[in-house]
Design a protein around this motif. Structure first.
Motif: not given
Length: 611
Positions: A567-580
């Protein structure tokens, strides 16, 4: 030094007396002898236009003299003498020249003029059914009323003599202190060099050298010891102002906590000027925190408007992945809990516009063996105009249910607080073997403003005997009774959130999202008592509370982790976001800072037996 000379050769840029934005600051700038240079005035230095050429010449003389000294020749500047960051640049230059040449006439080095002041802009008007489905809504109580009034101090003529840092307050005894790190380097997901990131960390105070790091290619590392912490670092650029800005914010919060309103008022005005020199997220964050501090100083309670908050949240939903992540991870846990069930019932504590449920309904419709009968009970706050917005939300969901062939029933409850709910209102159907899920997204922390409310709501949840209880909350502690503690924590938290929004392309969604977060900042800082509802706590604190209430954790599966990452890949290519993943819960953060946490719970075995 040439950059100073080039600037001083330019005529002073005066504000337009006709513009509304310059009406107040113009009084400070339009003085005799041609007025003050506006750029330097914003940085805290007063230079008359008639003295511009002479000041430039003195700067060049100072540079030349300093070049003639070896490093040991400057040792006398490392004494305990305090050199304040001056507002009268002309006299300060004279004093510096006299340090090198005692024969040069000079005014005392400690000579200080008043800092510029400007009224803070307090304008907060940021925005000026289906046949196979059953839809109903019920109101609980009258809309909450919020009063607004001015009970603040009279206008003060206090003039702040010195920033930065410990020049404002005496050296404190050993205690926790905050270290702020500024990173002005652009990243691949950010648009340009103007973007800055504020990173903050807490370290134990000690009388050993500490440092403030200014990032970027042209960065400077400045180290001061406790004995020389009030010495000025003369850097006429926005990075030094960034440091002064954070120091002013922290000092203002401490002054408010100590009820020193004269100092707080002077500082909050200074914050407005320092914020102007910043770009990107730093400027916006400082502006919202300045407004919150000003509201606290003048006791202006921020208005509560559900329709505005709802609209802003929808923009926040579209702008960044935080709400989508919250809905997605909670839905995944609910879907797994409903596996094989013929009748399912979701009780949603955070209904709003019902954005979470179309995705779950479509997933249920595609389930092997056909969809279950789906009941949805939504609880939401009252609308200012007393309109039945939950009925409209239910009708929209009913139309979707009909289109995808899901048997659907909806009931809406309008309540001032979740604590107004009773288990008997929810029309549970244990005889029909109905599987129940309770869902809360960014709602439970609001209960902490009312004594006993959390315990009552958790008791209602237990009485529903849910197969799963999904909770999404902000991962930060903004519920400290001490203003300075929660101010520091919220400054860290929201600086990171604002930084993550800098890469958003849609300017309208971005602005609305920033206002959405700004309203939270205002509530955290400006309000107290029952009015302070944004009482965010960490997952560790929620875990302790839920376990004490008789719940045990449910591990969120690896599928949720993998799909959330996609899902995060849809936002800025996932750049900067992190799932933990942490102890069976999922956290979404920006770079290394967790920002929201999704957890799932069920009744402990002894609670099920007792029920």
């Amino acid at each position: 030094m040439k950059r100073y000379h080039d600037h001083f050769q330019q005529p002073a840029r005066l504000p337009d007396p006709a513009s509304s934005s310059s009406s107040s600051s113009g009084k400070m700038l339009l003085e005799e002898d041609g007025g003050m240079d506006e750029l330097l005035a914003v940085l805290g230095y007063k230079v008359k236009s008639s003295e511009m050429a002479e000041v430039a010449q003195k700067l060049e003389q100072l540079e030349e003299m300093m070049g003639h000294f070896q490093e040991d020749g400057l040792s006398h500047f490392a004494t305990e003498t305090v050199h304040y960051n001056p507002s009268e640049l002309y006299t300060w230059l004279d004093s510096m020249l006299s340090e090198f040449n005692p024969s040069t006439s000079a005014v005392g080095a400690g000579s200080l003029g008043p800092l510029l002041s400007a009224p803070l802009n307090m304008d907060t008007s940021f925005l000026s059914g289906a046949e196979s489905s059953t839809v109903s809504s019920i109101g609980l109580g009258a809309p909450n009323q919020h009063s607004r009034g001015f009970i603040g101090p009279s206008s003060s003529d206090y003039e702040l003599k010195a920033i930065p840092g410990n020049a404002i307050y005496p050296q404190p005894p050993p205690r926790t202190r905050t270290q702020f790190v500024f990173d002005s380097s652009s990243s691949s997901n950010h648009g340009g060099d103007a973007n800055k990131r504020l990173k903050c960390s807490i370290s134990e105070y000690a009388p050993t050298p500490t440092a403030v790091q200014i990032g970027g290619c042209a960065g400077t590392r400045i180290t001061t010891t406790a004995a020389e912490s009030t010495r000025a670092v003369v850097l006429v650029d926005s990075q030094e102002n960034g440091i002064r800005l954070v120091q002013a914010l922290m000092a203002c919060a401490e002054a408010v906590q100590k009820n020193n309103l004269s100092l707080a008022e002077a500082l909050v005005k200074q914050i407005g000027f320092l914020a102007v020199s910043q770009a990107g997220a730093m400027r916006k964050v400082a502006t919202y925190f300045a407004e919150a501090l000003a509201r606290r100083i003048y006791r202006l309670c921020p208005p509560q408007d559900h329709s505005l908050s709802d609209t802003l949240q929808m923009h926040f939903y579209e702008t960044c992945p935080y709400l989508k992540f919250a809905h997605f991870t909670a839905n995944q846990a609910i879907l797994e809990a409903f596996e094989g069930k013929k009748r399912v019932h979701v009780i949603d504590f955070s209904m709003n516009q019902g954005l979470q449920w179309p995705a779950l309904m479509q997933a249920l419709a595609l389930r092997p063996g056909g969809p279950p009968v789906f009941r949805l009970t939504g609880i939401g706050p009252p609308a200012p105009d007393n309109s039945d917005y939950l009925h409209d939300v239910g009708c929209n969901l009913a139309q979707l249910a009909e289109a995808i062939h899901v048997e659907f029933e909806f009931r809406g409850f309008v309540a001032n607080s979740l604590a107004d709910l009773e288990a008997s209102m929810l029309e549970l159907s244990p005889s029909e073997n109905e599987s129940v899920a309770v869902n809360s997204v960014f709602e439970l922390h609001k209960l902490l403003a009312r004594p006993g409310a959390m315990e009552k709501v958790l008791d209602v949840v237990k009485r529903t005997k849910p197969d799963i209880f999904t909770v999404v909350e902000q991962e930060s502690n903004h519920n400290s009774p001490a203003l300075l503690d929660r101010f520091t924590e919220s400054l860290h938290y929201y600086s990171t959130l604002f930084d993550s929004l800098e890469g958003v392309a849609n300017s309208q969604d971005k602005v609305m999202s920033e206002v959405y977060l700004g309203k939270q900042i205002c509530n955290v800082v400006a309000c107290e008592g029952s009015d302070r509802v944004e009482r965010h706590e960490t997952l560790t604190q929620w875990r302790t509370r839920f376990c004490s209430a008789g719940f045990s954790p449910v591990q969120l599966g690896s599928n949720a982790f993998k799909q959330a990452s996609m899902l995060l890949a849809l936002f800025n290519g996932g750049e900067g976001y992190r799932v933990e993943e942490k102890d069976g819960c999922l956290m979404l953060g920006w770079h290394t800072r967790p920002l929201i946490a999704t957890s799932a719970w069920k009744l402990a075995v002894k609670q099920v037996v007792a029920g």
